[in-house]
Design an enzyme around this catalytic site. Structure first.
Site, mmCIF file in Angstrom:
data_model
loop_
_atom_site.group_PDB
_atom_site.id
_atom_site.type_symbol
_atom_site.label_atom_id
_atom_site.label_comp_id
_atom_site.label_asym_id
_atom_site.label_seq_id
_atom_site.Cartn_x
_atom_site.Cartn_y
_atom_site.Cartn_z
ATOM 1 N N GLU A 102 14.194 -3.960 -5.710
ATOM 2 C CA GLU A 102 13.593 -4.186 -7.021
ATOM 3 C C GLU A 102 14.497 -5.059 -7.862
ATOM 4 O OE1 GLU A 102 11.610 -2.602 -9.537
ATOM 5 O OE2 GLU A 102 10.297 -1.233 -8.429
ATOM 6 N N GLY A 158 0.809 -1.218 0.000
ATOM 7 C CA GLY A 158 0.000 0.000 0.000
ATOM 8 C C GLY A 158 0.834 1.256 0.000
ATOM 9 N N TYR A 159 1.265 1.649 -1.184
ATOM 10 C CA TYR A 159 1.974 2.926 -1.327
ATOM 11 C C TYR A 159 1.028 3.975 -1.910
ATOM 12 C CZ TYR A 159 6.529 0.332 -1.182
ATOM 13 O OH TYR A 159 7.606 -0.447 -0.852
ATOM 14 N N SER A 160 0.549 3.718 -3.154
ATOM 15 C CA SER A 160 -0.199 4.726 -3.904
ATOM 16 C C SER A 160 -1.549 5.033 -3.266
ATOM 17 C CB SER A 160 -0.443 4.232 -5.330
ATOM 18 O OG SER A 160 0.757 3.808 -5.908
HETATM 19 C C1 LIG Z 1 -0.578 -2.696 -12.962
HETATM 20 C C2 LIG Z 1 -0.246 -1.801 -11.828
HETATM 21 C C3 LIG Z 1 -0.074 -2.327 -10.568
HETATM 22 C C4 LIG Z 1 0.220 -1.488 -9.485
HETATM 23 N N1 LIG Z 1 0.332 -2.046 -8.241
HETATM 24 C C5 LIG Z 1 0.519 -1.225 -7.177
HETATM 25 C C6 LIG Z 1 0.553 -1.754 -5.860
HETATM 26 O O1 LIG Z 1 0.415 -2.955 -5.660
HETATM 27 N N2 LIG Z 1 0.711 -0.911 -4.821
HETATM 28 C C7 LIG Z 1 0.870 0.436 -4.994
HETATM 29 O O2 LIG Z 1 1.019 1.155 -4.028
HETATM 30 N N3 LIG Z 1 0.841 0.990 -6.248
HETATM 31 C C8 LIG Z 1 0.659 0.184 -7.333
HETATM 32 N N4 LIG Z 1 0.609 0.722 -8.589
HETATM 33 C C9 LIG Z 1 0.701 2.184 -8.741
HETATM 34 C C10 LIG Z 1 1.992 2.682 -9.366
HETATM 35 O O3 LIG Z 1 3.048 2.640 -8.456
HETATM 36 C C11 LIG Z 1 1.695 4.107 -9.847
HETATM 37 O O4 LIG Z 1 0.775 3.987 -10.901
HETATM 38 C C12 LIG Z 1 2.892 4.842 -10.356
HETATM 39 O O5 LIG Z 1 3.815 5.106 -9.336
HETATM 40 C C13 LIG Z 1 2.480 6.175 -11.025
HETATM 41 O O6 LIG Z 1 1.589 6.902 -10.268
HETATM 42 P P1 LIG Z 1 0.188 7.405 -10.885
HETATM 43 O O7 LIG Z 1 -0.440 6.255 -11.563
HETATM 44 O O8 LIG Z 1 -0.574 8.079 -9.834
HETATM 45 O O9 LIG Z 1 0.578 8.434 -11.990
HETATM 46 P P2 LIG Z 1 0.919 10.007 -11.837
HETATM 47 O O10 LIG Z 1 1.967 10.177 -10.823
HETATM 48 O O11 LIG Z 1 -0.360 10.731 -11.668
HETATM 49 O O12 LIG Z 1 1.506 10.253 -13.253
HETATM 50 C C14 LIG Z 1 0.694 10.427 -14.430
HETATM 51 C C15 LIG Z 1 1.621 10.747 -15.593
HETATM 52 O O13 LIG Z 1 2.350 11.941 -15.278
HETATM 53 C C16 LIG Z 1 3.732 11.715 -15.337
HETATM 54 N N5 LIG Z 1 4.410 12.449 -14.264
HETATM 55 C C17 LIG Z 1 4.108 12.525 -12.954
HETATM 56 N N6 LIG Z 1 4.995 13.266 -12.303
HETATM 57 C C18 LIG Z 1 5.898 13.678 -13.208
HETATM 58 C C19 LIG Z 1 7.069 14.458 -13.159
HETATM 59 N N7 LIG Z 1 7.534 14.976 -12.015
HETATM 60 N N8 LIG Z 1 7.745 14.652 -14.302
HETATM 61 C C20 LIG Z 1 7.302 14.146 -15.482
HETATM 62 N N9 LIG Z 1 6.223 13.397 -15.590
HETATM 63 C C21 LIG Z 1 5.509 13.157 -14.462
HETATM 64 C C22 LIG Z 1 3.909 10.225 -15.140
HETATM 65 O O14 LIG Z 1 5.108 9.780 -15.752
HETATM 66 C C23 LIG Z 1 2.677 9.667 -15.827
HETATM 67 O O15 LIG Z 1 2.923 9.551 -17.201
HETATM 68 C C24 LIG Z 1 0.339 -0.100 -9.679
HETATM 69 C C25 LIG Z 1 0.187 0.433 -10.967
HETATM 70 C C26 LIG Z 1 -0.109 -0.398 -12.036
HETATM 71 C C27 LIG Z 1 -0.285 0.207 -13.383
#
Ligand SMILES: Cc1cc2nc3c(=O)[nH]c(=O)nc-3n(C[C@H](O)[C@H](O)[C@H](O)COP(=O)(O)OP(=O)(O)OC[C@H]3O[C@@H](n4cnc5c(N)ncnc54)[C@H](O)[C@@H]3O)c2cc1C
Lengths: 375, 376
Positions: B238, B121-123
């Site tokens: 990782e 549970g990070y996101s």
């Molecule tokens: C299949 C899958 C499984 C996952 N499983 C888990 C899990 O088990 N537990 C958990 O905690 N999380 C999980 N995640 C979440 C994952 O860690 C996040 O999706 C990821 O870190 C990106 O965050 P976000 O989706 O909120 O995108 P955002 O941070 O909202 O980003 C959206 C877009 O903006 C870009 N962006 C954001 N900030 C910047 C910046 N500073 N500079 C340039 N571009 C930027 C990103 O590259 C992306 O293209 C999972 C995700 C997926 C797709």
């Protein structure tokens, strides 16, 4: 399993880098590149004294008896500093002589190459630019125990610097009727025509052979079975060019990162903008991958003949694309100053034009990878 | 530089091969029963927790042996090493590093026996790439924490026994210092898991709601306010990219077979020079990924600190995924519109590219921490 350089190799790198920083910073590179000679005979002599020229030649012929993983260190550094010299061609000609020559030929030629008193190069390609046995059409006609050669060699690296040429020739119509001859610069009938190059730190030229007579002592190996030696030379050449490319990419990355820290627009160093910093990160990623591929290819040349062909082609194909991209992006990231003669970044772009096709561009090597993989 | 393995390492490779001969599931994909048998066999052999120290019930394998194990398994298309990827890869090692003896005794044997599944549970709904801004609250109440908030994209939350989660315990402290790590049972009252349908139609991730969830204070991993350090270490656990490279080689085999079966302009696609060169380009990149992994492994073996190298391979991999799946779609021609294995794959890979930090975030890491460019 150990995929890192040894302490000795790290020391070698330090030593080469210090030598190049002291003797040949970029302003000196430009001065030398502007001379008709195109390299500094003083540097060449020093390199010979330091033992860099004979790094991979056997000790009994004045070399240091080291391997390709050591040579890669040297070439990375000369590539990084855009060092103008016939090092690459001399090293490759030495390796070919060492590989295909008999004891008498080796004693005759190799010590001079190692000491820096002789510059040598290999003349293989002809006008149709074909890196294959059929590409060799320069004709040799038997004449007593020797041959008479007629034809032209093109794209010969460092042609105008060399005292000694290893020339590939055709002795008959079967695909593999090939031979290799060692020919001195002042042999009657041999003439050299330099070709103006974009990259003035790297010189290229053509050789004309008009009734050049060679004795049997000038033949490397048996006439009619030279292809394996030529093929091995092609692999070494591709590995060497790629090792220099690694250094060149690192050099242009450092230069452009520094520029991105210094140049201010919209109140910020431009390196703050992702449109600038992300392409730089991509060059870094390519560089890391290319290092891995190149070091592995060098190791294979030393230790694992069965893996050479694939390892070399993977490195050269990837390297040809990586150096092309780095050269292009670096210019664009500099803006208009990148378009000037004054800024150094253009020198790296021009180097990429030299590096990409030499010993096969990416398409040539991708085709080969596919063939080796049976697809 | 030396790519040879020692006699002992070669002997270990032989051991892995005979293990695979004996235990590799017969069907592809494996049935539930076959998967259970596979995990059981791994557990018996001691190969779950392969690199964990012996005193914590691990196998105590070396990094090189782990490399060999993973490579051999991927080469044979074996199922994952254990059903609890997250638990074995970062939760267990985090508990070994930061946990109390009681926590180690409680969680590690279960993990090694394959009896528990962990989720992470990070996101959160408002927190993605900028993870340190996380908001899910835990307030201290006597010898309990009370959790309120939500986690999202939580893979396997619907199957997990525990969640390895980051919460904010001190909203007054600076962003990084107010975070704490908790190990929480998913059966606590007040936890609700809602599936989030994924674009592939497969149920993999969820949103998890925490409504006055009470957990004992000893659920805390490490000290209060040390959560960020735990995350950073966990993320460093990782993958190096080595076993992923072997997986990509198998993917390439399949792609070559597809190029032979499909036709372009009336001829087998594999006769098209552009297709062959694209395939060869993938092969070179896959080699680079594997060799990068080996170079970083050597650094680890020499005791040099793990740096930001995994960002390099994450980017190489991301690029490969895009290019390889894009080529398969092109080879399929009009059939790319249909449902099928290749087609689903070309949707599903996006998750691996986004999860664990998006490519843009990796580029930021490289340009800022390695190249020294200004922070965003
Ligand atoms: C299949 C899958 C499984 C996952 N499983 C888990 C899990 O088990 N537990 C958990 O905690 N999380 C999980 N995640 C979440 C994952 O860690 C996040 O999706 C990821 O870190 C990106 O965050 P976000 O989706 O909120 O995108 P955002 O941070 O909202 O980003 C959206 C877009 O903006 C870009 N962006 C954001 N900030 C910047 C910046 N500073 N500079 C340039 N571009 C930027 C990103 O590259 C992306 O293209 C999972 C995700 C997926 C797709």
């Amino acid at each position: 399993m150990n995929f890192g350089f040894s302490e000795e190799q790290d020391l070698l790198r330090d030593q080469v880098r210090k030598f190049l920083d002291r003797n040949c910073p970029l302003d000196r590179v430009r001065e030398i590149a502007a001379t008709p000679e195109g390299y500094s005979p003083d540097h060449w002599k020093l390199l010979g004294e330091l033992g860099f020229l004979g790094l991979i030649l056997p000790e009994e012929y004045g070399g240091a008896g080291l391997g390709w993983t050591d040579l890669v260190v040297l070439l990375e550094e000369t590539g990084r500093s855009l060092f103008p010299s016939p090092l690459l061609s001399t090293v490759l000609a030495g390796a070919l002589l060492s590989d295909a020559g008999d004891a008498a030929q080796k004693s005759r030629w190799l010590p001079g190459l190692a000491a820096g008193t002789t510059v040598a190069t290999v003349a293989l390609l002809e006008a149709d630019d074909l890196l294959a046995a059929e590409g060799v059409q320069l004709r040799a006609v038997a004449d007593g125990s020797g041959f008479v050669l007629n034809g032209e060699k093109c794209f010969v690296v460092d042609a105008d610097f060399a005292d000694l040429y290893v020339v590939a020739f055709r002795s008959g119509d079967a695909p593999d009727d090939l031979g290799l001859a060692v020919i001195e610069r002042d042999t009657p009938g041999l003439s050299v025509v330099p070709t103006p190059t974009l990259d003035r730190t790297k010189r290229v030229g053509s050789l004309r052979l008009d009734g050049v007579r060679i004795g049997s002592d000038a033949l490397l190996g048996r006439v009619g079975s030279a292809w394996p030696a030529i093929a091995a030379h092609l692999d070494r050449g591709a590995a060497a060019v790629t090792a220099e490319a690694v250094g060149t990419i690192e050099g242009v990355l450092d230069l452009t990162v520094q520029f991105a820290k210094d140049r201010v627009q919209f109140g910020q160093p431009i390196g703050h903008f992702q449109g600038v910093k992300h392409p730089l990160a991509e060059i870094y990623v390519d560089l890391e991958s290319l290092k891995s591929l190149t070091y592995y290819a060098a190791w294979a040349l030393d230790e694992s003949p069965d893996h050479v062909a694939l390892a070399v082609s993977e490195a050269k194909a990837f390297g040809a694309q990586a150096i092309t991209r780095a050269g292009i992006d670096a210019i664009q990231l500099h803006g208009a100053v990148g378009y000037t003669a004054e800024y150094d970044v253009q020198l790296y772009l021009k180097r990429s034009k030299w590096s990409r096709p030499l010993f096969g561009d990416e398409d040539y090597h991708y085709d080969r990878i596919a063939r080796l993989g049976g697809y | 530089m030396d790519f040879h393995f020692t006699k002992a390492e070669e002997a270990f490779r032989a051991e892995v091969r005979s293990f695979l001969d004996a235990n590799l599931p017969a069907s592809d994909p494996p049935t539930e029963a076959e998967l259970r048998a596979w995990n059981h066999a791994l557990g018996e052999k001691g190969w779950l927790g392969f690199h964990w120290p012996k005193e914590h019930g691990g196998y105590g394998g070396t990094l090189i042996e782990q490399f060999i194990l993973k490579e051999e398994c991927s080469a044979r298309r074996a199922p994952p090493l254990g059903s609890d990827f997250m638990g074995l890869t970062w939760v267990g090692p985090s508990i070994i590093m930061h946990g109390t003896e009681a926590q180690q005794q409680k969680f590690l044997p279960e993990l090694l026996a394959g009896d528990s599944v962990w989720c992470t549970g990070y996101s959160e709904p408002d927190i993605g790439s900028d993870l340190a801004g996380l908001q899910c609250r835990a307030t201290r109440d006597g010898d309990e924490y009370v959790i309120n908030g939500s986690k999202i994209w939580t893979t396997l939350a619907h199957k997990a026994k525990y969640i390895f989660m980051m919460v904010r315990t001190d909203p007054g402290a600076s962003k990084y210092k107010g975070i704490t790590c908790l190990l929480v049972s998913m059966d606590r009252p007040g936890i609700e898991v809602r599936p989030i349908p994924a674009l592939t139609g497969v149920h993999s991730f969820n949103q998890v709601f925490f409504n006055d969830v009470r957990v004992p204070v000893d659920s805390r991993l490490g000290e209060e306010g040390q959560g960020w350090m735990v995350v950073v270490r966990a993320l460093a656990n990782e993958r190096s990219g080595i076993s992923e490279a072997t997986e990509k080689l198998r993917h390439l085999d399949d792609l070559i077979a597809l190029a032979r079966e499909t036709r372009r302009g009336g001829r087998p696609a594999s006769e098209d020079a552009a297709v062959r060169r694209a395939l060869a380009g993938f092969q070179a990149k896959i080699s680079a990924m594997r060799l990068n992994g080996m170079r970083y492994l050597t650094k680890q073996l020499r005791g040099e600190p793990a740096g930001t190298e995994t960002s390099v391979n994450k980017l190489v991999r991301g690029q490969l995924e895009h290019e390889m799946w894009n080529l398969s779609n092109a080879l399929l021609g009009s059939s790319a519109q249909h449902e099928g294995k290749w087609q689903t794959g070309s949707l599903g890979y996006h998750g691996t590219v986004i999860g664990g930090g998006t490519p843009n975030i990796q580029r930021n890491i490289i340009s800022e921490r390695i190249l020294g460019l200004p922070k965003d």
